[in-house]
Enzyme design. Structure first.
Site, mmCIF file in Angstrom:
data_model
loop_
_atom_site.group_PDB
_atom_site.id
_atom_site.type_symbol
_atom_site.label_atom_id
_atom_site.label_comp_id
_atom_site.label_asym_id
_atom_site.label_seq_id
_atom_site.Cartn_x
_atom_site.Cartn_y
_atom_site.Cartn_z
ATOM 1 N N GLU A 171 -136.294 -152.302 52.772
ATOM 2 C CA GLU A 171 -135.409 -151.730 53.791
ATOM 3 C C GLU A 171 -135.960 -152.131 55.157
ATOM 4 O OE1 GLU A 171 -134.028 -147.840 53.010
ATOM 5 O OE2 GLU A 171 -133.302 -147.507 55.049
ATOM 6 N N ARG A 172 -135.101 -152.733 55.955
ATOM 7 C CA ARG A 172 -135.512 -153.244 57.280
ATOM 8 C C ARG A 172 -136.640 -154.262 57.165
ATOM 9 N NH1 ARG A 172 -130.822 -151.505 58.844
ATOM 10 N NH2 ARG A 172 -130.573 -149.281 58.652
ATOM 11 N N ASN A 206 -137.346 -143.675 51.752
ATOM 12 C CA ASN A 206 -136.115 -143.371 51.028
ATOM 13 C C ASN A 206 -136.400 -143.671 49.560
ATOM 14 O OD1 ASN A 206 -134.585 -142.704 53.310
ATOM 15 N ND2 ASN A 206 -134.052 -144.837 53.686
ATOM 16 N N GLU A 211 -131.359 -137.959 56.856
ATOM 17 C CA GLU A 211 -130.450 -139.049 56.500
ATOM 18 C C GLU A 211 -130.075 -139.008 55.017
ATOM 19 O OE1 GLU A 211 -132.518 -142.586 58.012
ATOM 20 O OE2 GLU A 211 -131.541 -142.254 59.952
ATOM 21 N N ARG A 226 -129.181 -135.590 69.459
ATOM 22 C CA ARG A 226 -130.133 -136.030 68.436
ATOM 23 C C ARG A 226 -131.568 -136.049 68.971
ATOM 24 N NH1 ARG A 226 -129.797 -141.689 64.982
ATOM 25 N NH2 ARG A 226 -132.053 -141.891 64.634
ATOM 26 N N LYS A 235 -142.298 -140.025 64.907
ATOM 27 C CA LYS A 235 -141.967 -141.329 65.497
ATOM 28 C C LYS A 235 -142.270 -141.295 66.991
ATOM 29 C CE LYS A 235 -138.420 -142.867 62.241
ATOM 30 N NZ LYS A 235 -137.164 -143.589 62.027
ATOM 31 N N ASP A 254 -135.203 -143.458 67.626
ATOM 32 C CA ASP A 254 -135.535 -144.280 66.472
ATOM 33 C C ASP A 254 -135.988 -145.683 66.867
ATOM 34 O OD1 ASP A 254 -135.835 -145.095 63.899
ATOM 35 O OD2 ASP A 254 -133.703 -145.177 63.416
ATOM 36 N N GLU A 270 -146.088 -142.305 64.434
ATOM 37 C CA GLU A 270 -145.478 -143.371 63.631
ATOM 38 C C GLU A 270 -144.826 -144.372 64.575
ATOM 39 O OE1 GLU A 270 -142.896 -142.072 60.369
ATOM 40 O OE2 GLU A 270 -141.685 -143.882 60.545
ATOM 41 N N GLU A 300 -137.014 -153.793 63.518
ATOM 42 C CA GLU A 300 -135.654 -153.362 63.208
ATOM 43 C C GLU A 300 -134.724 -153.445 64.418
ATOM 44 O OE1 GLU A 300 -135.397 -149.434 61.527
ATOM 45 O OE2 GLU A 300 -133.216 -149.414 61.626
ATOM 46 N N TRP A 356 -123.840 -141.059 64.376
ATOM 47 C CA TRP A 356 -125.300 -141.060 64.349
ATOM 48 C C TRP A 356 -125.973 -140.439 65.576
ATOM 49 C CZ3 TRP A 356 -127.565 -142.243 59.847
ATOM 50 C CH2 TRP A 356 -126.786 -142.918 58.899
HETATM 51 O O1 GCW Z 1 -133.172 -145.441 61.494
HETATM 52 C C1 GCW Z 1 -133.558 -145.408 60.266
HETATM 53 C C2 GCW Z 1 -133.602 -146.748 59.629
HETATM 54 C C3 GCW Z 1 -133.659 -146.487 58.159
HETATM 55 C C4 GCW Z 1 -134.960 -145.724 57.889
HETATM 56 C C5 GCW Z 1 -135.010 -144.478 58.761
HETATM 57 C C6 GCW Z 1 -136.301 -143.724 58.619
HETATM 58 C C7 GCW Z 1 -136.216 -145.773 55.881
HETATM 59 O O2 GCW Z 1 -132.483 -147.502 59.983
HETATM 60 O O3 GCW Z 1 -133.625 -147.698 57.494
HETATM 61 O O4 GCW Z 1 -135.070 -145.372 56.546
HETATM 62 O O5 GCW Z 1 -134.822 -144.827 60.072
HETATM 63 O O6 GCW Z 1 -137.190 -143.923 59.423
HETATM 64 O O7 GCW Z 1 -136.420 -142.919 57.713
#
Ligand code: GCW
Length: 666
Positions: A148-149, A190, A274, A324, A348, A353, A375, A381, A529
């Site tokens: 993923e990414r 995920n 998510e 958000r 994060k 994001d 993080e 990405e 989103w």
């Molecule tokens: O914004 C999102 C990414 C997802 C990612 C998520 C996360 C792994 O687009 O791909 O899922 O962040 O950090 O959990």
């Protein structure tokens, strides 16, 4: 012949230090010589010195720590800390742990590889203590091999739902240990169905083997956990953290998991995020969920790293009250102090994001009684997919240096996550990694600087972006001073250039939703989103002040007042916090609209300049590296041009205000 690049563990021939007699003998002391990390350290030292200098060093082991020698009169060395000194006939590396010895060895190898003089470097003795207790890489690898990414091929951990262990696995461990990483999460947060089975008999043998390989390099193995495993693989109908059957299932499961994988460090959990399951489903709190698991893994010295990426991803774009950016703080602050000792909240860097520019998450420095881990994301990405060059270490330096005012003193994010501010034992920094099975590990060869740099920075927060970039280039591309300077000069400004041709003044997003690469100004504007720029014909930006969503007030003072006031808010974040007319004057003296035009035209030009500098390296560096990056630059320029023209046209059409300089807008 390996099918992949060995980057900074390649150990090519070197000229400098050939007359250094001390390199012929190493005195290693403090750690147990039977420790397998020490054995790996010795092997690495021998391989590296033989290849670089044709030296076969003699290794002498000191007795277990002679206290005065190790302490040098001061406090005993922390574990993982090392000291290197030169004696008449040898180099001495001292540490209380095998990992410290290994880091000391890599320090020497780096010095040789960078052609710095051993004599000068270690004459006065060098003592290094890692800045952060946990220095981790998080893989978002899926068991089917996809990432993923991921922008550099497929996973090297999984093929067809099986765990693969080969030479590359060991080289990976060597490579990341060389930059000081001490923890790796090998699967995506995920946790899809297949990966839920990682904590079952089907995968234990492989995981044990992998854990042992990592442990030999001072790296602890971690897994991402499916919070709803009780349902998914346990046959229960609930994942309620207070349900006795759920707790009993986890107790049995964890006993089995830690017995079968003794090196396991613990788990990373993405819950209530998510679409992932979590305690909210059962009317419970994040604390209930995290503590339940933490209490169970505690007897195995396990830790639970719990992510704070919890927000409403089904927002109505018409709703201007929900924000958000507020979500992390709103969800996690009220229970500061309730998390148990072996829980770490992983936060994060920004409240959204991983955009190219965001303010620092107010949880960092908001939370005062909870273990915290930062993080960041080196997987590009939102920063160019490892097509565009974007050296992220300057951004990470900014994040680490941010003053949170969590105390009266000037405590920064670096102070908090290192444990210095609140004396936490479990804390540190993690990066979503940018690796895959591409020959050069990171797709764009220059993206290797982010992998290298993240580790080096996590270990030594004080290093500068430039020092790190230089090391990377010297260790992997060239020793020629001109070449080194030229590549460092490409890397250093690349993040700001990327910012200039993409999303301005802290707005972020404006990317194509399907991929997150390429421009689409309204790509996320009418979506669910929570990621809006709110541009109309008069102005742009999100009002996050006390009159808007109130997000700015989540910061400690004086940061809250600074962000709340458009006159005090730094230009680069002004549209993150404020909705402003296009004619608003920035501190720079330019209007918002003129800033947008100027930065986009200039950013594109600067990207072209970077490419030109790169093309001049033809014939001066390895052809494979040259071609790899050249091809990426071609794509970067197409991307930059699209961004520049689309953003400028969009805002010209919205505002009707022409560019003062009369440049072409479509
Ligand atoms: O914004 C999102 C990414 C997802 C990612 C998520 C996360 C792994 O687009 O791909 O899922 O962040 O950090 O959990």
């Amino acid at each position: 012949m390996k099918t992949y690049a060995d980057l900074w563990i390649g150990y090519k021939e070197r000229k400098a230090n050939r007359d250094c007699t001390q390199l012929g003998k190493f005195y290693l002391s403090g750690a147990d010589k039977a420790d397998k990390i020490v054995k790996n350290a010795v092997e690495e030292l021998k391989t590296g010195l033989k290849a670089m200098l044709d030296v076969e060093p003699k290794i002498v082991f000191g007795e277990a720590a002679a206290p005065e020698e190790i302490t040098n009169g001061k406090a005993i060395l922390d574990s993982e800390e090392y000291r290197i000194s030169l004696r008449e006939d040898c180099v001495a590396i001292e540490s209380k742990s095998g990992a410290g010895i290994l880091y000391g060895v890599f320090d020497v190898l780096r010095t040789v590889a960078c052609e710095k003089e051993i004599g000068k470097t270690y004459a006065a003795g060098k003592r290094v203590r890692p800045a952060n207790p946990l220095r981790m890489l998080d893989h978002w690898d899926n068991m089917d091999g996809s990432i993923e990414r991921g922008y550099s091929g497929e996973s090297f951990f999984y093929v067809n739902n099986e765990i693969v262990i080969n030479e590359r696995t060991r080289d990976y461990a060597r490579m990341i240990a060389a930059v000081g990483i001490n923890g790796v999460v090998i699967n995506n947060v995920n946790v899809k169905q297949a990966a839920s089975y990682m904590i079952t008999d089907r995968y234990f043998d492989k995981l044990t083997e992998l854990g042992e390989i990592f442990a030999g390099y001072g790296i602890r193995l971690f897994l991402s956990l499916n919070y709803a495993s009780t349902i998914e693989i346990g046959g229960l109908d609930s994942a309620d953290p207070l349900d006795e059957n759920v707790i009993a299932w986890w107790k049995d499961k964890m006993a089995e998991v830690f017995r079968r994988i003794p090196t396991l460090g613990g788990f990373l959990v993405k819950a209530d995020s998510e679409g992932r399951p979590g305690p909210f489903t059962y009317g419970r709190t994040q604390v209930d969920g995290a503590n339940m698991l933490a209490d169970i893994v505690k007897e195995y010295n396990g830790i639970i790293i719990w992510r704070c990426f919890v927000y409403n991803c089904r927002q109505d774009w018409r709703d201007k009250k929900t924000d958000r950016a507020r979500a992390g703080y709103d969800n996690f602050m009220p229970m500061d102090g309730d998390y148990h000792d072996n829980v770490i909240l992983q936060i994060k860097n920004g409240p959204m994001d991983f955009q190219i520019r965001e303010p620092i998450s107010p949880l960092l420095g908001g939370l005062k009684k909870t273990n915290q881990m930062l993080e960041v994301q080196i997987a590009q990405e939102y920063t160019g997919h490892q097509i565009d060059v974007c050296y992220l270490i300057p951004e990470f330096k900014e994040i680490l240096g941010f003053k949170t005012y969590c105390k009266e003193s000037d405590d920064t994010v670096a102070d908090i996550i290192s444990g210095n501010t609140f004396e936490n034992r479990y804390c540190g920094i993690a990066a979503v990694t940018n690796t895959g099975n591409d020959f050069n590990w990171t797709g764009n060869y220059l993206a290797g600087a982010n992998l290298y740099g993240f580790g080096r920075l996590a270990f030594g927060t004080g290093l500068s972006s430039k020092e790190i970039a230089e090391e990377f280039v010297r260790m992997t591309i060239s020793q020629d001073k001109e070449v080194v300077d030229q590549i460092v000069n490409i890397l250093l400004p690349s993040r700001e250039i990327y910012e200039r041709y993409t999303s301005p003044l802290g707005i972020g997003w404006m990317v194509q939703p399907a991929t997150h690469y390429g421009c689409s100004v309204d790509g996320y504007e009418y979506d669910r989103w929570g990621t809006y720029h709110r541009a109309d014909h008069l102005g742009i930006g999100v009002d996050r002040t006390d009159k808007g969503t109130g997000y700015a007030l989540q910061y400690n003072e004086p940061n809250a007042s600074m962000y709340n006031d458009p006159e005090k808010c730094p230009d680069e974040l002004v549209l993150f916090f404020h909705h402003l007319p296009y004619t608003h004057k920035l501190h720079s003296g330019k209007t918002v609209i003129q800033h947008i035009y100027d930065t986009h035209f200039e950013g594109y030009e600067e990207a072209r300049q970077l490419a030109k500098e790169w093309y001049q390296l033809k014939g001066k560096i390895d052809d494979v590296i040259f071609e790899n990056v050249s091809e990426r630059f071609e794509r970067q320029l197409i991307n930059a041009r699209e961004w520049c023209d689309q953003v400028n046209s969009y805002f010209f059409r919205k505002s009707g205000i022409p560019d003062e300089k009369g440049r072409q807008i479509w």
